[in-house]
Design a protein around this motif. Sequence first.
Motif, short mmCIF file in Angstrom:
data_model
loop_
_atom_site.label_atom_id
_atom_site.label_comp_id
_atom_site.label_asym_id
_atom_site.label_seq_id
_atom_site.Cartn_x
_atom_site.Cartn_y
_atom_site.Cartn_z
N ALA A 156 2.60 -72.75 50.07
CA ALA A 156 3.64 -73.74 49.79
C ALA A 156 4.67 -73.19 48.80
N LEU A 157 4.19 -72.45 47.81
CA LEU A 157 5.09 -71.93 46.77
C LEU A 157 6.02 -70.84 47.29
N VAL A 158 5.56 -70.07 48.28
CA VAL A 158 6.39 -69.02 48.85
C VAL A 158 7.69 -69.59 49.40
N ARG A 159 7.65 -70.81 49.86
CA ARG A 159 8.83 -71.44 50.45
C ARG A 159 9.82 -71.93 49.39
N THR A 160 9.46 -71.77 48.11
CA THR A 160 10.28 -72.26 46.98
C THR A 160 10.78 -73.68 47.25
N PRO A 161 9.85 -74.63 47.39
CA PRO A 161 10.26 -76.00 47.72
C PRO A 161 10.95 -76.68 46.55
N ARG A 162 11.83 -77.58 46.87
CA ARG A 162 12.48 -78.36 45.84
C ARG A 162 11.58 -79.53 45.41
N MET A 163 10.62 -79.88 46.28
CA MET A 163 9.62 -80.89 45.92
C MET A 163 8.27 -80.39 46.41
N LEU A 164 7.30 -80.32 45.50
CA LEU A 164 5.96 -79.85 45.82
C LEU A 164 4.98 -81.00 45.62
N ILE A 165 4.19 -81.27 46.66
CA ILE A 165 3.23 -82.37 46.61
C ILE A 165 1.84 -81.81 46.79
N LEU A 166 0.96 -82.08 45.84
CA LEU A 166 -0.42 -81.59 45.86
C LEU A 166 -1.35 -82.77 46.01
N ASP A 167 -1.97 -82.87 47.18
CA ASP A 167 -2.89 -83.98 47.44
C ASP A 167 -4.32 -83.54 47.10
N ASP A 168 -4.66 -83.64 45.82
CA ASP A 168 -5.97 -83.21 45.35
C ASP A 168 -6.25 -81.78 45.82
N ALA A 169 -5.20 -80.94 45.73
CA ALA A 169 -5.24 -79.61 46.32
C ALA A 169 -5.95 -78.59 45.46
N THR A 170 -6.45 -78.97 44.30
CA THR A 170 -7.17 -78.03 43.43
C THR A 170 -8.58 -78.54 43.13
N SER A 171 -9.09 -79.38 43.98
CA SER A 171 -10.41 -79.99 43.73
C SER A 171 -11.55 -78.98 43.81
N SER A 172 -11.33 -77.86 44.54
CA SER A 172 -12.40 -76.88 44.71
C SER A 172 -12.38 -75.77 43.67
N VAL A 173 -11.44 -75.82 42.74
CA VAL A 173 -11.40 -74.82 41.68
C VAL A 173 -11.89 -75.46 40.39
N ASP A 174 -12.34 -74.63 39.47
CA ASP A 174 -12.86 -75.20 38.23
C ASP A 174 -11.72 -75.73 37.37
N ALA A 175 -12.08 -76.52 36.37
CA ALA A 175 -11.08 -77.23 35.57
C ALA A 175 -10.14 -76.28 34.84
N GLN A 176 -10.66 -75.14 34.36
CA GLN A 176 -9.82 -74.19 33.64
C GLN A 176 -8.77 -73.57 34.56
N VAL A 177 -9.19 -73.16 35.76
CA VAL A 177 -8.23 -72.59 36.71
C VAL A 177 -7.21 -73.64 37.11
N GLU A 178 -7.67 -74.87 37.35
CA GLU A 178 -6.75 -75.94 37.72
C GLU A 178 -5.71 -76.17 36.63
N SER A 179 -6.16 -76.16 35.39
CA SER A 179 -5.24 -76.36 34.27
C SER A 179 -4.20 -75.24 34.21
N ARG A 180 -4.64 -74.00 34.44
CA ARG A 180 -3.69 -72.88 34.42
C ARG A 180 -2.69 -72.99 35.57
N ILE A 181 -3.18 -73.43 36.73
CA ILE A 181 -2.27 -73.58 37.88
C ILE A 181 -1.19 -74.61 37.57
N LEU A 182 -1.60 -75.80 37.11
CA LEU A 182 -0.63 -76.86 36.87
C LEU A 182 0.30 -76.51 35.71
N ARG A 183 -0.24 -75.84 34.69
CA ARG A 183 0.62 -75.43 33.58
C ARG A 183 1.63 -74.38 34.06
#
Length: 605
Positions: free
Chosen positions: A502-529
């Motif tokens: 999704a990010l490769v497309r450089t979207p103007r709006m990015l929607i994540l539908d619980d898209a990081t549920s399978s990663v641990d909390a630390q990785v998820e935090s780094r992704i969102l930050r």
Amino acid sequence: MPSEPDQRPSVMRQGLGVLAYAIRTEPGVFTGAVLASAVYGVMTVGSSWALGWATEHAVLPAFRTGRATQGTLAVAALLIVGVALVKALGVIGRRVLAGIMQYRMQARSRREVSRQYLRLPLAWHHRHPTGQLLSNASSDAEAAWAPLAPLPMAIGVVVMLVVAAGAILLVDPVLALVGFLVFPAIAALNFVYQRRLSPRMMRAQQLRAEVSEIAHESFDGALVVKTLGREDAEAARFQTRADALRDANITVGRIRGLFDPLLEALPTLGVLAVLLVGSLRLAGGDVTPGELIQVAYLFTLLAWPIRALGWVLAELPRSAAGWSRVRAVLTASGSMEYGTARLAGTGPATLEVRDLTYAHVPDTPVLAGVTFTVRPGRTLALVGPTGAGKSTLTQLMVRLIDPDRGQVLLDGTDLREAAQGEVSAAASLVPQQTFLFDDTVRGNLALGTRDPVPDERIWAALRLAQAEGFVSALPRGLDTRIGERGATLSGGQRQRLALARALVRTPRMLILDDATSSVDAQVESRILRGLREGSPESTVVVVAYRMATIALADEVVYLEHGRVVDRGTHDELLTRCRGYRDLVTAYEREEAERASLDAGEEVVA
């Protein structure tokens, strides 16, 4: 396309309507096939005449005199070989052109069905099993046009039937009358044959679709089947339908096995009757030996027109069943209409949701009157209990489905007014269920981009998705094939690749539908930050459950029963919204209670 009748048509009428549609669609190829078949039919009758001439002028004189002239033998041979060559050309033309027509119609139906699948909205697909849709595009399309292979032959040999009947009448009307008595018997037998066969053929075609549906569902859910130990149950479920299909095909085979020999035997009985009466008339001098051989041979040929018509009639029930299932897709209601507006802005988009209402089932709304706005570059968290309508809302925000009422606007433009391709170019959705193709990492990440994507951009997206490390460690890096559905990767790795796609497309709006549920909390935090700090060109909407994730959002919209209950910052909602507080602190409360119980047990011990 065959017109819709006022009343439910018979199988015969349905099948003939399908054939008529094919003839109107491919008139040139059909005409050529019929002409080639007619040549075959005429030459087949001609072969009887050539055989009769050779018997009369070459064979019998040779028996009488003990010798035959070379000229007569040469003429007889040339007649027989010449007729055979022309007949062979007719057979080749008929089969090639009939095959072209059949495969063109099958390909045409598959293309039309596939285009219709793409045109129909996602809501329609939700109501139809994938296995059934595969059957519509494959076995049903094949069955619908199965009669086209024998059809030109059946029509062409009618010419042979007429010419042969005329030739027999010219040779000897009495023998013709004796032989023609078999026709009513064959017609009656064919009528009974079709009445018995038609419903069983339709049943077999329906069971083919059911077997395909169960097989696809079992294969698609292989992980669930194995983890729950349901292999035997799934095998039994498949076996039940497969056995039913087997029994249906056996029933069809039994009927064919009973009637086919009878249909073959009747013309033979007619030939025997002609030979019996013909021998008496030959003894009386009413016919010559050559004429008797010619008539007997013509009657052996008459079995073919009857059988060719029977082949077409036998395929009509299956054709009608297959076409009715294909046509159900082609005439399905519902479509995704597009406007002409362009979403040509740059930078993060403004998202507005106004009075949005949607129901999967009438009178049971999943969302009701949902309204909120996300300013450019902001991060909004959608929070709510299971069944609150969050995933449905994300699908509406990228126009996978259209609302029953209300609007979704991107930079002030209603998504329904946007031109085709504009929404997908401006917005990207990373859904709950990640899907990766059996392709390389690069192929999966560059999927759907309009221009070639440089590796630098791919690696930047991977870094933002916290996937650079494990992709670099793959045997061939970006060129590593990841297997069907990303089978060689973990769940968290698949989710991170989907996010990078999704990010490769450089979207103007990015929607994540619980898209990081399978990663641990630390990785998820780094992704969102990283999304907040390293992707300033996107407005982000995230469906989240973890408190640490929600706390990174600028604003929170809390949903219950498809309605917006409250909206504000994470701290504000913790203070004033009890439902929100109970939901996001449930995990922490559970951990605290468990720790308290463990401590109490240690004191008692």
